[in-house]
Design an enzyme around this catalytic site. Structure first.
Site: not given
Length: 667
Positions: A29-30, A601
């Site tokens: 997304k970044t 994660r």
């Protein structure tokens, strides 16, 4: 653009209306946000000064700036705003202070300042023993985040207790305005109220921000949602990126249903899903999809990866919490000496900070370096708060919370009775405590000796305040030296070494102030530099060094946004994960999202552990495994108590322990 997958590319190029990008964990997304900013500037012709991207933490904002800087350089990026929600709110208030009823140089109260102020008010309230300042502050924060003012809170009160809290809210707000101060929640709430009531002001900000991008949208509260709506207006030039499956902050006001509200507020909303995960192996994603599939969904999505199946995730049942820590440390040693894995590639994640202690003990016993996230903040240290209070008072003489903190630091023999009478007089005059200290009318309330001490302190500080306007950093250094603060620390500290370390923290703060004065805040006033430091404190509590080859220990909340090759998700037990409070209040869905965040994660290996018995409230009790383990497909897991360990693996693990012992003995 060539490195984007088709869905990412579609999200970057879509500029024809409001867009919701549902970005699953590890889906890039970044990258999408940073590429879209470059696309809007380079291909759509939007000037950088008319672009704004907001997120929730300074760390996330810095990462976004770094990504954008790789694509948009120099003058091409001049004027671009990438910040946190609260930094944007502070920028709006600085420009519109007069409209908000604030004077230039207003103060920003942190949580401790707010608590101190509420503590004063609670002393005058019956039944105040049933409410701590922290409880009242949390209730006021919820009202502010829901854009409920004191009169509305009083009108909505269901009982006498709620009415008392609402009245406290009103007194707290009046005090803030009297002190020319705002708290953290006001940085969002006040701009929203301004834009709702001041049409010209709202239009000016909509013209200033012609395209808005919002990251982590599922974490927005009611006030933040409304700020976005007011800034975007009917034009709908908006891209929001979020994931309802990673909404884990309901306890601080986040409302994942804001994603659904977008569809109502923007009927022409386009939704693009990013489901390709670039982080985890197929088996890990299979577990994540199976777990989160038990939650109801606004939008259905399923993560997938091209990384291949990867190792089978493991479950390790343990006797108790000490055995759990020993097993995890044994696994870490095996990875280190058997598989040549760095300690820094491993993370131990848990639901609550109290779970860290046995792991710290076991890691220390085996001389394994580790980093414990969530240590004492730099700004939370007493000596730093003292120095910050002096800075705030120099910048804003009406900051009564700062005055009360420093008036006897170092000791000036100004007692509590003197301060109470001063406060009564100041309240009657409608002025701050520092200003009241020099007024002639104070003679009717105080004797000559305490008045003289207050007057000397006020005059002393006023002299530094005048000089600080021209040379802020040098003046602050002179002030610290003039009051012999280093000597005061030596008197108050347990040893000379402790005093020295505490003074070093003050020096670090002054060095930081000097760097700001030469850097991004060059030629700014002391008030602006102090507000910058205070905001850094509230948002980030200062970055702690996380480098080096160390095992990471942190809560699941702290782990959001991070990734590690090897993850140990510990304490998979009923009343831990899901938490006891969530079971009692039937908020299991958020706990399931928290477990989902923990699983996603992991990049290469995932190990889940639980204890069969655990010490709680001073006694050892039997524990049930987490219901979330039962929701995972059993065929996709390897249970340690159901398998035979091959001889070669047993030998490898034994050798890992021998290698570690040799290291400890220096052999």
């Amino acid at each position: 653009m060539s490195t984007l997958n088709p869905r990412q590319l579609e999200a970057v190029r879509h500029t024809g209306g409001p867009l919701l990008v549902l970005a699953g964990a590890g889906s890039g997304k970044t990258r999408v946000i940073s590429r879209k900013i470059a696309h809007l500037i380079q291909s759509c012709g939007i000037a950088p000064r008319h672009l704004c991207a907001v997120t929730f933490t300074n760390k996330a904002a810095r990462e976004m700036k770094e990504r954008v800087a790789q694509q948009v350089r120099g003058r091409e990026a001049r004027g671009l705003t990438i910040s946190t929600f609260h930094t944007l709110g502070l920028q709006i208030l600085r420009r519109e202070a007069a409209h908000a009823g604030l004077r230039p140089g207003f103060s920003l109260f942190d949580a401790q300042d707010a608590e101190a102020l509420l503590k004063e008010h609670l002393q005058k309230v019956p039944r105040s023993d049933s409410s701590s300042p922290a409880i009242v502050q949390a209730r006021i924060s919820r009202w502010k985040n829901a854009l409920v003012d004191p009169s509305e809170a009083l009108g909505q009160a269901d009982d006498d207790y709620e009415a008392v809290l609402a009245e406290l809210y009103g007194r707290y707000e009046r005090s803030l305005r009297a002190y020319n101060a705002v708290d953290f929640d006001d940085l969002i709430g006040l701009p929203v109220r301004l834009m709702r009531t001041e049409g010209e002001l709202r239009d000016a900000w909509q013209e200033r921000i012609r395209y808005l991008l919002v990251d982590e949208y599922q974490d927005t509260n009611g006030a933040q949602y409304e700020l976005v709506r007011q800034l975007v207006g009917p034009r709908g030039a908006l891209t929001v990126v979020g994931d309802d499956d990673q909404s884990i902050y309901a306890w601080r006001g986040a409302r994942p249903e804001n994603l659904e509200r977008l569809k109502a507020d923007y009927p022409h909303l386009t939704v693009i899903m990013l489901e390709q995960n670039y982080r985890s192996s197929g088996r890990i994603l299979g577990l994540a999809n199976a777990l989160i599939g038990n939650n109801p969904h606004i939008f259905e999505k399923r993560l997938w990866s091209e990384h291949g199946p990867g190792d089978v995730p493991r479950v390790i049942p343990c006797r108790d919490e000490m055995h759990e820590a020993e097993r995890v440390v044994a696994e870490l040693l095996h990875r280190r000496f058997g598989d040549c894995v760095r300690f820094g590639d491993c993370a131990i994640l848990y639901r609550g900070n109290h779970q860290a202690r046995p792991f710290e003990k076991a890691l220390r016993e085996h001389n394994i370096p580790y980093f414990l996230s969530g240590g004492t903040s730099f700004f939370a240290r007493t000596e730093v708060k003292d120095a910050m209070a002096y800075l705030r008072l120099l910048a804003n003489p009406d900051d009564d919370a700062a005055f009360l903190r420093v008036v006897n630091t170092p000791r000036r023999e100004i007692g509590p009775t003197t301060l109470e009478r001063l406060a009564d007089y100041a309240a009657g005059r409608g002025v701050g405590l520092l200003r009241a200290s020099t007024e002639l009318g104070l003679a009717e309330h105080l004797g000559e000796r305490p008045r003289r001490r207050l007057g000397e302190f006020a005059a002393w500080l006023e002299g530094f305040a005048r000089r600080a306007a021209a040379a802020p950093v040098a003046t602050v250094r002179e002030l610290i030296e003039a009051m012999r603060y280093a000597d005061w620390l030596r008197e108050q500290s347990s040893s000379p070494q402790v005093a020295e370390r505490r003074m070093e923290n003050v020096e670090d703060l002054l060095d930081w102030l000097g760097a700001l004065n030469k850097g991004e805040l060059q030629e700014k006033t002391l008030a602006e530099m102090v507000n910058h430091l205070t905001l850094m404190d509230v948002l980030e509590r200062r970055d702690e060094e996380q480098g080096g080859d160390r095992v990471h220990l942190m809560t699941l909340h702290a782990a959001k946004g991070l990734e590690f090759p090897h993850v140990y998700l510990v304490g998979m037990e009923e009343e831990l994960l899901p938490h006891r409070t969530a079971i009692e209040e039937d908020t299991i869905e958020e706990e399931r999202r928290l477990a989902y965040v923990g699983i996603t994660r992991a990049q290469r290996t995932l190990t889940l552990t639980y204890a069969r018995r655990r010490r709680r409230y001073g006694e050892v009790v039997d524990i049930e495994p987490s219901r979330f383990l039962a929701e995972l497909p059993s065929e996709a897991l390897e249970w340690d108590d159901r398998r035979e360990i091959p001889p070669e693996e047993r030998k490898s693990r034994g050798q890992a322990h021998l290698d570690n012992l040799r290291g400890l003995l220096g052999a």
